[in-house]
Enzyme design. Structure first.
Site, short mmCIF file in Angstrom:
data_model
loop_
_atom_site.label_atom_id
_atom_site.label_comp_id
_atom_site.label_asym_id
_atom_site.label_seq_id
_atom_site.Cartn_x
_atom_site.Cartn_y
_atom_site.Cartn_z
N HIS A 36 0.85 -1.18 0.00
CA HIS A 36 0.00 0.00 0.00
C HIS A 36 0.89 1.24 0.00
O HIS A 36 2.10 1.14 0.18
CB HIS A 36 -0.91 0.01 1.24
CG HIS A 36 -0.13 0.18 2.51
ND1 HIS A 36 0.44 -0.89 3.16
CD2 HIS A 36 0.21 1.28 3.22
CE1 HIS A 36 1.11 -0.46 4.22
NE2 HIS A 36 0.98 0.87 4.28
N HIS A 122 5.64 6.46 -1.16
CA HIS A 122 6.33 5.24 -1.60
C HIS A 122 5.51 4.01 -1.18
O HIS A 122 4.62 4.10 -0.34
CB HIS A 122 7.73 5.16 -0.98
CG HIS A 122 7.70 5.01 0.51
ND1 HIS A 122 7.49 6.08 1.37
CD2 HIS A 122 7.80 3.91 1.30
CE1 HIS A 122 7.49 5.64 2.61
NE2 HIS A 122 7.67 4.33 2.59
#
Length: 184
Positions: A36, A122
């Site tokens: 995620h 990220h």
């Protein structure tokens, strides 16, 4: 409860991210179902604080529209002593704005202190128990051109992180569709 707000990805993107996992000494790879992009980490939250947090996030979602996101490249956190390897995000004003709105709403409506860390969007692929050596450099060179997208982002999710076993489990508590007007 240990909470965070994140973007999730379609199965085909998750499979491509998981496909980047290859043998690196000391790497603890994130399971495909846990991949995620954290928009805002909240940390420990008492249960009575959950309702104001959800109200704040609902307001942000209603005032924000869907956008596209492109994942791009790989890198590490930790420099000479790598702690993790990750896939980055191509510049996205919409994502930065979403982060800023969430941070502001959590402060105003739920009394949560602002995030003091610089937002570096990220997707964490692996964390390291020990230094991975020269193979990490080869990994970055060989995966540095990774790209996935554009990926339509139409919602964000509030997750609870549950620890135990070989890795954490992330339980979605609430999903917030972007641009959705709540029936009040």
């Amino acid at each position: 409860m240990r909470l965070f707000v994140a973007l999730t990805f379609p199965d085909e993107v998750l499979a491509r991210l998981a496909g980047l996992q290859w043998p690196l000494p000391g790497a603890k790879w994130v399971p495909e179902e846990n991949l995620h992009l954290t928009v805002r980490f909240l940390g420990q939250v008492m249960e009575p604080d959950l309702a104001p947090i959800c109200d704040a996030l609902e307001g942000v979602a209603a005032a924000s529209g869907p956008f596209d996101l492109t994942l791009s490249g790989t890198d590490v956190f930790g420099g000479a002593k790598p702690r993790s390897v990750w896939v980055g995000v191509r510049h996205s004003d919409a994502l930065k704005t979403l982060h800023r709105k969430i941070d502001g709403a959590l402060l105003r409506e739920a009394g949560r202190a602002p995030d003091r860390r610089r937002f570096t969007p990220h997707v964490t692929l692996a964390r390291f128990r020990k230094a991975p050596g020269e193979r990490l450099g080869r990994f970055i060179v060989q995966t540095g051109l990774f790209s996935a997208g554009p990926i339509p982002i139409e919602e964000f999710t509030l997750f609870e992180s549950l620890t135990g076993g070989t890795h954490s489990h992330y339980r979605p508590l609430a999903t917030f569709p972007l641009g959705a007007v709540s029936a009040g």
